[in-house]
Design a protein around this motif. Structure first.
Motif, PDB file in Angstrom:
ATOM      1  N   HIS A 167      -4.424  31.911  -7.363  1.00  0.00           N
ATOM      2  CA  HIS A 167      -5.679  32.651  -7.529  1.00  0.00           C
ATOM      3  C   HIS A 167      -6.488  32.633  -6.237  1.00  0.00           C
ATOM      4  O   HIS A 167      -7.081  33.646  -5.844  1.00  0.00           O
ATOM      5  N   LEU A 168      -6.510  31.500  -5.557  1.00  0.00           N
ATOM      6  CA  LEU A 168      -7.219  31.434  -4.280  1.00  0.00           C
ATOM      7  C   LEU A 168      -6.615  32.390  -3.250  1.00  0.00           C
ATOM      8  O   LEU A 168      -7.334  32.987  -2.452  1.00  0.00           O
ATOM      9  N   LEU A 169      -5.293  32.541  -3.270  1.00  0.00           N
ATOM     10  CA  LEU A 169      -4.653  33.471  -2.342  1.00  0.00           C
ATOM     11  C   LEU A 169      -5.042  34.930  -2.645  1.00  0.00           C
ATOM     12  O   LEU A 169      -5.237  35.733  -1.737  1.00  0.00           O
ATOM     13  N   TYR A 170      -5.139  35.258  -3.931  1.00  0.00           N
ATOM     14  CA  TYR A 170      -5.346  36.647  -4.350  1.00  0.00           C
ATOM     15  C   TYR A 170      -6.814  37.024  -4.563  1.00  0.00           C
ATOM     16  O   TYR A 170      -7.127  38.205  -4.709  1.00  0.00           O
ATOM     17  N   ALA A 171      -7.716  36.050  -4.606  1.00  0.00           N
ATOM     18  CA  ALA A 171      -9.082  36.306  -5.084  1.00  0.00           C
ATOM     19  C   ALA A 171      -9.916  37.234  -4.205  1.00  0.00           C
ATOM     20  O   ALA A 171     -10.814  37.904  -4.716  1.00  0.00           O
ATOM     21  N   ASP A 172      -9.652  37.307  -2.923  1.00  0.00           N
ATOM     22  CA  ASP A 172     -10.472  38.138  -2.047  1.00  0.00           C
ATOM     23  C   ASP A 172     -10.009  39.590  -2.126  1.00  0.00           C
ATOM     24  O   ASP A 172      -8.997  39.969  -1.559  1.00  0.00           O
ATOM     25  N   ARG A 173     -10.794  40.412  -2.848  1.00  0.00           N
ATOM     26  CA  ARG A 173     -10.424  41.817  -3.060  1.00  0.00           C
ATOM     27  C   ARG A 173     -10.419  42.617  -1.765  1.00  0.00           C
ATOM     28  O   ARG A 173      -9.806  43.661  -1.681  1.00  0.00           O
ATOM     29  N   LEU A 183       3.090  33.347  -0.502  1.00  0.00           N
ATOM     30  CA  LEU A 183       3.110  32.882  -1.886  1.00  0.00           C
ATOM     31  C   LEU A 183       4.274  31.923  -2.106  1.00  0.00           C
ATOM     32  O   LEU A 183       4.102  30.859  -2.712  1.00  0.00           O
ATOM     33  N   GLN A 184       5.441  32.253  -1.584  1.00  0.00           N
ATOM     34  CA  GLN A 184       6.604  31.386  -1.766  1.00  0.00           C
ATOM     35  C   GLN A 184       6.412  30.040  -1.067  1.00  0.00           C
ATOM     36  O   GLN A 184       6.814  28.995  -1.598  1.00  0.00           O
ATOM     37  N   ARG A 185       5.775  30.036   0.095  1.00  0.00           N
ATOM     38  CA  ARG A 185       5.494  28.759   0.782  1.00  0.00           C
ATOM     39  C   ARG A 185       4.564  27.892  -0.059  1.00  0.00           C
ATOM     40  O   ARG A 185       4.743  26.671  -0.141  1.00  0.00           O
ATOM     41  N   MET A 186       3.569  28.509  -0.666  1.00  0.00           N
ATOM     42  CA  MET A 186       2.636  27.754  -1.515  1.00  0.00           C
ATOM     43  C   MET A 186       3.388  27.156  -2.705  1.00  0.00           C
ATOM     44  O   MET A 186       3.212  25.980  -3.041  1.00  0.00           O
ATOM     45  N   VAL A 187       4.239  27.958  -3.364  1.00  0.00           N
ATOM     46  CA  VAL A 187       4.996  27.464  -4.519  1.00  0.00           C
ATOM     47  C   VAL A 187       5.913  26.315  -4.091  1.00  0.00           C
ATOM     48  O   VAL A 187       5.970  25.283  -4.762  1.00  0.00           O
ATOM     49  N   ALA A 188       6.599  26.501  -2.970  1.00  0.00           N
ATOM     50  CA  ALA A 188       7.501  25.452  -2.482  1.00  0.00           C
ATOM     51  C   ALA A 188       6.750  24.162  -2.192  1.00  0.00           C
ATOM     52  O   ALA A 188       7.224  23.061  -2.511  1.00  0.00           O
ATOM     53  N   ALA A 189       5.576  24.277  -1.616  1.00  0.00           N
ATOM     54  CA  ALA A 189       4.767  23.091  -1.312  1.00  0.00           C
ATOM     55  C   ALA A 189       4.340  22.400  -2.606  1.00  0.00           C
ATOM     56  O   ALA A 189       4.369  21.169  -2.706  1.00  0.00           O
TER      57      ALA A 189
END
Length: 197
Positions: A167-173, A183-189
């Motif tokens: 949500h933090l990645l996507y929140a800025d419209r 996104l994949q790096r965040m999930v992997a982390a």
């Protein structure tokens, strides 16, 4: 609008109009007049189908939650395929559509709406995000049961952590689109230390 002309699926027409207003101008611009103007219908049309604008907004959010939940069987069917990171990346991309992000903004912007949706669903947390988190928790639990996550993987913590981080990645419209790599790096982390193999 001329009398005698039937509107097809008025609820969906109004919901789609509300989403366009949200995407273009944000939650502060969402009024009954903005919705009916965007839909190209008289203001009375909304009030013939909903008791008031509050009910309209509640039904809009509940409808969009139901649409989100249609992704759950697809996600669960991915258990044991590809990698856990890849599956979660795809799921998060499907969860955080521009419309979903604006719906979350609307829920956050309007305390009364959040309370009504929580009451209707019998759940807590932030509607839509809570349901998305539950969906990820089910998937992570299934992957843990299959042995692709460590037995001690805390899926009750991982699921909301993934939702909150995404949500933090996507929140800025106004920002550029989130790259699949980011996104994949965040999930992997987030999964570091709990994915096997």
């Amino acid at each position: 609008m001329p009398t005698g002309v039937a509107l097809r699926d008025v609820r969906e027409q109004l919901f789609d109009a509300a989403e366009r207003v949200l995407l273009r101008a944000g939650p502060q611009a969402l009024t009954s007049r903005a919705v009916t103007d965007e839909a190209g219908v008289a203001k009375g049309v909304l009030h013939r189908h909903f008791a008031d604008f509050d009910q309209f907004l509640t039904e809009l959010v509940l409808d969009r939650i139901q649409r989100l939940l249609l992704h759950e069987p697809v996600l669960l069917s991915a258990v044991g395929t590809a990698t856990v990171t890849e599956n979660l990346t795809v799921a998060l991309e499907e969860i955080f559509t521009p419309v979903a992000v604006t719906i979350v903004s609307l829920i956050t912007f309007r305390d009364d709406l959040r309370a009504r949706v929580r009451s209707a669903r019998g759940t807590g947390g932030i509607p839509l995000l809570s349901e998305a988190g539950a969906m990820l928790r089910e998937y992570l639990s299934a992957e843990r049961d299959l042995g692709r996550l460590t037995p001690t993987a805390d899926v009750d913590t991982l699921a909301p952590m993934l939702i909150g981080s995404a949500h933090l990645l996507y929140a800025d419209r106004t920002a550029l689109a989130v790259s699949p790599d980011a996104l994949q790096r965040m999930v992997a982390a987030a999964l570091s230390g709990v994915v096997r193999g």
